[in-house]
Design a protein around this motif. Sequence first.
Motif, PDB file in Angstrom:
ATOM      1  N   ILE A  42     -13.705  33.159 112.026  1.00  0.00           N
ATOM      2  CA  ILE A  42     -13.654  31.844 111.020  1.00  0.00           C
ATOM      3  C   ILE A  42     -13.874  32.203 109.619  1.00  0.00           C
ATOM      4  N   PRO A  43     -13.001  31.497 108.758  1.00  0.00           N
ATOM      5  CA  PRO A  43     -12.996  31.856 107.358  1.00  0.00           C
ATOM      6  C   PRO A  43     -14.192  31.763 106.798  1.00  0.00           C
ATOM      7  N   PRO A  44     -14.543  32.641 105.682  1.00  0.00           N
ATOM      8  CA  PRO A  44     -15.920  32.525 105.021  1.00  0.00           C
ATOM      9  C   PRO A  44     -16.258  31.188 104.064  1.00  0.00           C
ATOM     10  N   ILE A  45     -17.396  31.034 104.103  1.00  0.00           N
ATOM     11  CA  ILE A  45     -17.860  29.784 103.254  1.00  0.00           C
ATOM     12  C   ILE A  45     -18.156  30.204 102.130  1.00  0.00           C
ATOM     13  N   PRO A  46     -17.126  29.753 100.841  1.00  0.00           N
ATOM     14  CA  PRO A  46     -17.483  30.497  99.650  1.00  0.00           C
ATOM     15  C   PRO A  46     -18.504  29.492  98.746  1.00  0.00           C
ATOM     16  N   PHE A  47     -19.515  30.001  98.102  1.00  0.00           N
ATOM     17  CA  PHE A  47     -20.371  29.144  97.303  1.00  0.00           C
ATOM     18  C   PHE A  47     -20.726  29.753  96.149  1.00  0.00           C
ATOM     19  N   GLY A  48     -21.406  29.161  95.328  1.00  0.00           N
ATOM     20  CA  GLY A  48     -22.082  29.569  93.775  1.00  0.00           C
ATOM     21  C   GLY A  48     -20.835  29.280  93.045  1.00  0.00           C
ATOM     22  N   ASP A  49     -20.991  30.104  91.564  1.00  0.00           N
ATOM     23  CA  ASP A  49     -20.200  29.768  90.382  1.00  0.00           C
ATOM     24  C   ASP A  49     -18.850  30.733  90.885  1.00  0.00           C
ATOM     25  N   ILE A  50     -17.582  30.027  90.112  1.00  0.00           N
ATOM     26  CA  ILE A  50     -16.381  30.702  90.384  1.00  0.00           C
ATOM     27  C   ILE A  50     -16.380  32.031  89.342  1.00  0.00           C
TER      28      ILE A  50
ATOM     29  N   ALA B  40     -12.120  32.870  93.613  1.00  0.00           N
ATOM     30  CA  ALA B  40     -13.198  33.484  94.417  1.00  0.00           C
ATOM     31  C   ALA B  40     -14.353  33.145  93.810  1.00  0.00           C
ATOM     32  N   ARG B  41     -15.321  32.538  94.540  1.00  0.00           N
ATOM     33  CA  ARG B  41     -16.899  32.385  94.035  1.00  0.00           C
ATOM     34  C   ARG B  41     -17.774  33.624  94.122  1.00  0.00           C
ATOM     35  N   ARG B  42     -18.856  33.590  93.418  1.00  0.00           N
ATOM     36  CA  ARG B  42     -19.580  34.618  93.576  1.00  0.00           C
ATOM     37  C   ARG B  42     -20.329  35.260  94.907  1.00  0.00           C
ATOM     38  N   ASN B  43     -20.500  34.276  95.746  1.00  0.00           N
ATOM     39  CA  ASN B  43     -21.111  34.292  96.979  1.00  0.00           C
ATOM     40  C   ASN B  43     -20.158  33.952  98.048  1.00  0.00           C
ATOM     41  N   LEU B  44     -20.332  34.469  99.297  1.00  0.00           N
ATOM     42  CA  LEU B  44     -19.725  33.976 100.340  1.00  0.00           C
ATOM     43  C   LEU B  44     -20.610  33.988 101.747  1.00  0.00           C
ATOM     44  N   LEU B  45     -20.411  33.247 102.868  1.00  0.00           N
ATOM     45  CA  LEU B  45     -21.091  33.356 103.978  1.00  0.00           C
ATOM     46  C   LEU B  45     -20.071  33.353 105.141  1.00  0.00           C
TER      47      LEU B  45
END
Length: 128
Positions: free
Chosen positions: A28-36, A44-49
């Motif tokens: 499943i594609p990762p879920i990005p979160f946090g600042d770009i 790309a964001r700083r974090n991903l799940l």
Amino acid sequence: IDVDIDPFLARKECLEFVWASGGGLPLIPPIPFGDILEEGGGSARRNLLRIPPLITESIVDTATTEKQTSFQYRLNRPGLTTFPFLLHTHIGHVSFTSTAQGLAIDWEVEFRPYQIAKPIVEKLVEMT
């Protein structure tokens, strides 16, 4: 043939592919979160799940010089989610360097497995 590939663009494309789009993994594609990422990360964001295995990853640092760009990332509290590796820590450093032959890409990974998993991890690393 000499090919001039911009290390800044190479890092941006890598982060777009691996970090923002999942890197082609059959998951499943990762879920990005946090600042770009402000320095050359594209969207790309700083974090991903990553789902599975429910691991969060973070970009720790980015660096840019005239001939080289890089980024450093880590898995946050990998623990049992990295089975069969079972790691305490996982930190990676990826650099893109302009050379006379084109572009050199170095990807170094440091990890520290749990003692009980050390023989398995060492064998798996030998096989790759």
